[in-house]
Design a protein around this motif. Structure first.
Motif, PDB file in Angstrom:
ATOM      1  N   ASP A  12       0.833  -1.201   0.000  1.00 38.43           N
ATOM      2  CA  ASP A  12       0.000   0.000   0.000  1.00 38.43           C
ATOM      3  C   ASP A  12       0.869   1.253   0.000  1.00 38.43           C
ATOM      4  O   ASP A  12       1.896   1.304   0.689  1.00 38.43           O
ATOM      5  N   THR A  13       0.432   2.231  -0.752  1.00 34.37           N
ATOM      6  CA  THR A  13       1.025   3.565  -0.683  1.00 34.37           C
ATOM      7  C   THR A  13      -0.056   4.496  -0.148  1.00 34.37           C
ATOM      8  O   THR A  13      -1.123   4.615  -0.753  1.00 34.37           O
ATOM      9  N   SER A  22       5.216   4.763   1.488  1.00 30.47           N
ATOM     10  CA  SER A  22       5.214   4.150   0.154  1.00 30.47           C
ATOM     11  C   SER A  22       5.449   2.653   0.255  1.00 30.47           C
ATOM     12  O   SER A  22       6.391   2.201   0.916  1.00 30.47           O
ATOM     13  N   GLU A  81      -2.906   2.413  -3.931  1.00 32.88           N
ATOM     14  CA  GLU A  81      -2.475   3.731  -3.489  1.00 32.88           C
ATOM     15  C   GLU A  81      -3.698   4.570  -3.168  1.00 32.88           C
ATOM     16  O   GLU A  81      -4.623   4.693  -3.982  1.00 32.88           O
TER      17      GLU A  81
END
Length: 299
Positions: A12-13, A22, A81
Motif C-alpha cells: 500500500d502507498t 510508500s 495507493e
C-alpha cells in the motif's frame, strides 16, 4: 488450524494528514490474519509477486500465522495507493494495480480444508465460491465484500451470500446491495438472503448487527488520534471472527461480544501506519480496552 482466511496481500502507498508511506505491507488477508491471531490459530491463502520481500511476513509468522498457503508468482504484488483528507472515513483511491492478484486462483492446502472457521475476505465472489467448494463442513463461514462486486458481479455475490453464516459489509454497500435508503431496512432485507447474521461496519460511528431479527447497535471505541484508517475494516473482521472461533456456540451474546472485540482491534489498527500498531500489542492491552469499552457504554 481454527481459522482459514483467503484474501489479498498487498503493498500500500498511503497519504494521510499524519504523513506518507510508500509500499508498506497491506491487504485484506494480512490485516485480518494478524488481528485474528490474538485469539486463535490462522492459516492464510494468498498470492504475492516476485518483487515481494518475504521478510515482510515476519510479523505474521511471529504471531503464529501459517503462511504455507501463500503462493509466489512472476510479476508484481498487488498495489493500492490511496489518500485520506480531513474526513478520515473516506479513502480516495489514486491507483489500483492488481498485478499477480488478477490471476489469483486459490487452491487450499489439504490441511486447511478442514478448518472449522472460514473467512472469505474481500475478493471476487467467484473465487469465494471456489474456496467454499474446497472446504469440508466448516461450522462457521463469514464473508466480506465491497461495492465493486455488488455492481459488477451481483449474481455471483448473491450465490455466495446464500451459503454463508455471517456477512460483513459497510453502510453504503448494504444500501447498494438492497436498493434501500434506510440502513435498518437494508440489513433486514439482507438477512433474508441466507446469512443468520449481518454486521454493518460504520467506521468511527461503530457497528450495527441483525441476528435472527434482533438489532444490536454499538459505537466505535474512541481514540484521540487516528494516523491511518487503512485496514481497519479487516482488523475489525479479524477481531470479530477470531473471538467467535474461541466459542463453541454462536449466540446473540457471543456475537455482541465479538463485535466489541472487532471494534477494539480496529481501534488499535488506526493508531499507526500499516500493521505497526500490532507489533508490540499484548493481549492484556486488548482486555484493558474491553474493560474501558464496557464502562463507556454501560448505563
Amino acid at each position: 488450524m481454527k481459522i482459514l482466511v483467503v484474501g489479498s496481500i498487498a503493498y500500500d502507498t498511503v497519504r494521510t494528514p499524519s504523513g506518507f508511506r510508500s509500499k508498506i505491507l497491506g491487504g485484506s488477508a494480512t490485516y485480518f490474519s494478524v488481528s485474528a491471531s490474538f485469539f486463535s490459530s490462522v492459516g492464510i491463502v494468498a498470492v504475492v509477486g516476485s518483487d515481494f520481500n518475504m521478510s515482510n511476513l515476519r510479523l505474521l509468522k511471529e504471531r503464529g500465522v501459517d503462511c504455507s498457503g501463500i503462493g509466489k508468482a512472476g510479476g508484481k504484488t498487488f498495489h493500492w495507493e490511496g489518500e485520506y483528507g480531513a474526513d478520515l472515513n473516506v479513502a480516495v483511491t489514486k491507483r489500483t494495480e492488481l498485478n499477480v492478484f488478477k490471476k489469483f486462483d486459490p487452491v487450499l492446502p489439504e490441511r486447511f480444508m478442514k478448518s472449522p472457521v472460514v473467512f472469505l475476505a474481500n475478493i471476487d465472489p467467484d473465487l469465494q465460491w471456489k474456496v467454499l467448494q474446497q472446504t469440508k463442513s466448516p461450522r462457521l463461514v463469514v464473508c466480506d465484500t465491497m461495492n465493486f462486486w455488488i455492481e459488477n458481479k451481483l449474481s455471483s455475490l448473491r450465490k455466495v451470500i446464500g451459503k454463508v453464516d455471517i456477512l460483513l459489509l459497510n453502510e453504503g454497500e448494504a444500501k447498494q446491495l438492497t436498493g434501500q435508503a434506510h440502513l435498518v431496512k437494508a440489513i433486514r432485507k439482507i438477512s433474508t438472503m441466507g446469512p443468520h447474521t449481518v454486521v454493518v461496519k460504520r467506521g468511527e460511528y461503530g457497528a450495527m448487527m441483525i441476528h435472527k431479527g434482533k438489532l444490536f447497535v454499538v459505537p466505535a471505541f474512541l481514540v484521540e488520534r487516528v494516523i491511518d484508517p487503512t485496514g481497519a475494516g479487516d482488523s475489525f473482521a479479524g477481531g470479530f471472527v477470531g473471538y467467535l472461533s474461541t466459542k463453541r456456540n454462536i449466540t446473540e451474546l457471543t456475537l455482541r461480544q465479538a463485535i466489541i472485540h472487532g471494534s477494539i482491534m480496529a481501534s488499535f489498527d488506526v493508531q499507526n501506519f500499516s500493521l505497526d500498531s500490532f507489533r508490540n500489542l499484548a493481549f492484556r492491552d486488548i482486555k484493558e480496552r474491553y474493560r474501558q469499552f464496557k464502562k463507556m457504554t454501560c448505563f
